[in-house]
Structure formats: structure tokens, C-alpha cells
Scaffold this motif. Structure first.
Motif, short mmCIF file in Angstrom:
data_model
loop_
_atom_site.label_atom_id
_atom_site.label_comp_id
_atom_site.label_asym_id
_atom_site.label_seq_id
_atom_site.Cartn_x
_atom_site.Cartn_y
_atom_site.Cartn_z
N GLY A 53 0.68 6.61 -6.96
CA GLY A 53 -0.63 7.11 -7.37
C GLY A 53 -1.59 6.08 -7.90
O GLY A 53 -2.40 6.39 -8.79
N PRO B 26 0.81 -1.23 0.00
CA PRO B 26 0.00 0.00 0.00
C PRO B 26 0.84 1.27 0.00
O PRO B 26 0.45 2.27 -0.61
CB PRO B 26 -0.83 -0.14 1.28
N ALA B 27 1.98 1.24 0.67
CA ALA B 27 2.86 2.42 0.68
C ALA B 27 3.42 2.67 -0.70
O ALA B 27 3.49 3.83 -1.16
CB ALA B 27 3.99 2.22 1.69
N ASP C 145 -4.35 2.61 -6.83
CA ASP C 145 -5.14 1.98 -5.78
C ASP C 145 -4.45 0.69 -5.33
O ASP C 145 -4.20 -0.20 -6.16
CB ASP C 145 -6.54 1.67 -6.32
N PRO C 146 -4.15 0.55 -4.04
CA PRO C 146 -3.50 -0.68 -3.56
C PRO C 146 -4.31 -1.94 -3.86
O PRO C 146 -3.75 -3.03 -4.00
CB PRO C 146 -3.39 -0.45 -2.05
N TYR D 94 1.77 0.76 7.85
CA TYR D 94 1.36 -0.22 6.85
C TYR D 94 1.46 -1.68 7.28
O TYR D 94 0.68 -2.51 6.84
CB TYR D 94 2.17 -0.01 5.56
N LYS E 220 0.63 3.95 -3.01
CA LYS E 220 0.34 5.35 -2.72
C LYS E 220 1.40 6.26 -3.30
O LYS E 220 1.09 7.32 -3.87
CB LYS E 220 0.24 5.55 -1.20
#
Length: 333
Positions: A149, A142-143, A151-152, A302, A146
Motif C-alpha cells: 500500500g 512496484p509489486a 507509492d513505488p 513488472y 503495491k
């Protein structure tokens, strides 16, 4: 840039401090022995630990989680583990202090086939990524998403054992896999010109990687032993950077089934992971306070910590020799 270490400094272990004679110490590796572990076997073969008063037992590992928990619980004196994993163990109430950094650069990366059209992290959206369940890459994804730019949740994770990833990628079962850089040569030899690769550190996420942690209670009671262990180990790494062949030979002699040629390539990739501005200017194995805080923040957000803590109390540079600095080693594409 010349490596700043004399042969005399390498041999004179008195400057490293000496533990009580025959102090028994166990060191649990993160995985089975390979090129990245050559310095420990070299120092042991040369008698450097023994000369420093340390009776060292090197133990084959079963992953960073096991090594971090063993050191944090005092089952073993030292453990070699991913820094994020060490932090998670501390957050669970473990007692561990990181005393030497090994991977200044995060070793994780993505591999894919160029023929798939993937060129960047953004191109992974809608794709299947293979790696083991519970792997740190999934927690940190997820990091990275992000930072780039996307979506995880735009990717699908496929459970694969470590040994099945390359075959699945080559067969097209998955679109990409995560892997540590010290296996870069294996992917390159198998996939050739069709290999696509991106290091996480170049994509916006670069926490500290493997580090050596000692049990905190042991550190308090045996500070001289820890000091001697760290200084001998740091000098062993320096020696292997300067002249790797004897180190690889020591590794191969101690571990049947390993091929010197393969492990030398592995070690050369490890050198690239060891080299960054801090290790080049402050000292080989040095922890930068700001990066340690950034790594902690990343893990807390995270990966998750059962109990927050002051990260500055769980690492130290005090046993490292600042005169021993890492050379500049550009990473191979």
C-alpha cells in the motif's frame, strides 16, 4: 520430519537413467562458486555424473542474466539463474526449459539499521535504497510496494556495486539495501543487534528464485542426458541436506580461497530457501504450476517480456524423483 531417502537410493545411479558414455555437458553457474553450489561439486567429486555417462564442466558465473542467456542460446547446456531472468530470456526468443527448482522461496530481502526506525516496507517511503542498477529487485519493487500500500516512486534508488552495499548501509549513505538471504550471516555478523531485516516472501512477493535451465533444443535431442543430470543433481542436493560437511569439503577442494566454515553457514541459509510446502510434499526441486504461473504474471507485469509465452511449456518436473523430499527448515530471523 525425516528426510525420505535411503543411502542405497543415493548410491544407485542406475535409477537416474544413463546418458551416452562421456556425454560432454557444460553448466554455467549464476555466480562464482559458493556454499549454494556445493551439491554440484560433491556429485562431481563422487563421480556420480561420470557414472551416469556425463562429462560435466562446471563454469564460474557472472550473474543470472549471463547464465540464463547462455542456456537459452545453447552456448552452455545448462544454466543456473533466477527464474524471472530465465523467463525474460525466453521472452526475448531464447530456448530454455527449467528442469529443477533450487530456491523455492524468493531469496531477496531488505536490510536496514534498526536505529533508523525502519520496521516495515511502509517505513521505506522517503528513504534511499542501495542496490546495483538493473537489479531484479528494482524491477519487482512496484509489486512489493503495491502489496504493502505505498507509492513505488516514494523511494530513491542509489546505484551501488554488490560489494559496496553493506559498507554503505553501515556508514548511513543509504537507509536500506536489497540482498539475497544466503548472505544473511554476513550482515548479521557485521551489524549485530542493530540489523533490521525483512524477507520479500513475508511481505507479499514470493516468485520462484534460482532454478536450473537447459537449452530446449538440447533437451529434445538428449533427453536421457538431461534426465540423468537432473536426477544426479537432485540426489546430490538431498545428500548435502542430510550430511553437508562432505559437500562443503568438495566445494572448498575445487575452489581455492573458500573457507569451509563460511560456506557451511551459506549452505545452511540455502537450505532454508529450498524448503517450502511443495518441496516438502511433492519433491525437492519441484515446480508448482500455480506458482509458476504467478511468477510469470509478476514478471510480465513488472519486469516486462518482449514476447508473451505459455509458461507451462518452459518448465518440467518429469525428471525429478518424487520420493526425494525436502525437510522442514524454518528461516532464521
Amino acid at each position: 520430519m525425516k528426510f525420505r531417502m535411503s543411502v542405497l537410493a543415493l548410491a544407485v545411479l542406475a535409477s537416474a537413467g544413463v546418458a551416452h558414455a562421456n556425454e560432454q555437458v557444460s553448466f554455467l553457474l549464476n555466480w562464482v562458486a559458493g556454499g549454494d553450489h556445493a551439491p554440484y561439486y560433491y556429485a562431481q567429486k563422487m563421480g556420480w555424473y561420470k557414472d551416469a555417462g556425463i562429462d560435466l564442466t562446471l563454469l564460474q558465473g557472472k550473474g543470472s542474466v549471463v547464465a540464463a542467456q547462455a542456456a537459452a542460446a545453447g552456448v552452455d547446456t545448462f544454466g543456473l539463474a533466477d527464474m524471472a531472468t530465465i523467463m525474460v530470456a525466453i521472452g526475448k526468443g531464447g530456448d530454455a526449459v527449467a528442469v529443477m527448482d533450487v530456491y523455492a522461496n524468493y531469496p531477496g530481502g531488505f536490510y536496514w539499521l534498526k536505529s533508523s526506525g525502519i520496521k516495515s516496507v511502509k517505513d521505506l517511503a522517503g528513504k534511499k535504497i542501495g542496490n546495483p542498477p538493473g537489479d531484479a529487485a528494482r524491477a519487482l519493487w512496484p509489486a512489493l510496494a503495491k502489496a504493502n500500500g505505498i507509492d513505488p516512486n516514494s523511494v530513491t534508488w542509489v546505484n551501488l556495486s554488490p560489494n559496496a552495499k553493506l559498507a554503505a548501509l553501515k556508514a548511513g549513505t543509504v537507509d536500506a539495501v536489497t540482498e539475497f538471504y544466503n548472505l544473511h550471516h554476513v550482515y548479521k555478523n557485521t551489524l549485530g543487534a542493530n540489523m533490521g531485516y525483512l524477507a520479500w516472501k513475508d511481505a507479499g512477493v514470493n516468485p520462484y528464485g534460482n532454478a536450473i535451465a537447459v537449452n530446449g533444443a538440447y533437451l529434445k535431442a538428449h533427453r536421457a542426458t538431461v534426465a540423468a543430470f537432473v536426477k544426479v543433481t537432485q540426489k546430490a542436493f538431498a545428500a548435502c541436506v542430510t550430511k553437508p560437511d562432505p559437500c562443503i569439503q568438495a566445494l572448498v577442494e575445487a575452489n581455492s580461497g573458500l573457507q569451509a566454515k563460511d560456506q557451511l553457514v551459506n549452505w545452511q541459509e540455502v537450505e532454508q530457501l529450498m524448503s517450502d510446502k511443495t518441496s516438502q510434499t511433492q519433491g525437492l526441486g519441484w515446480f508448482d504450476p500455480n506458482r509458476m504461473q504467478d511468477t510469470y504474471n509478476l514478471v510480465k507485469q513488472y519486469v516486462g517480456l518482449d514476447k508473451p509465452f505459455d509458461v507451462s511449456k518452459y518448465y518440467t518436473n518429469e525428471f525429478l524423483d518424487k520420493s526425494i523430499k525436502m525437510k522442514v527448515v524454518p528461516m532464521t530471523p
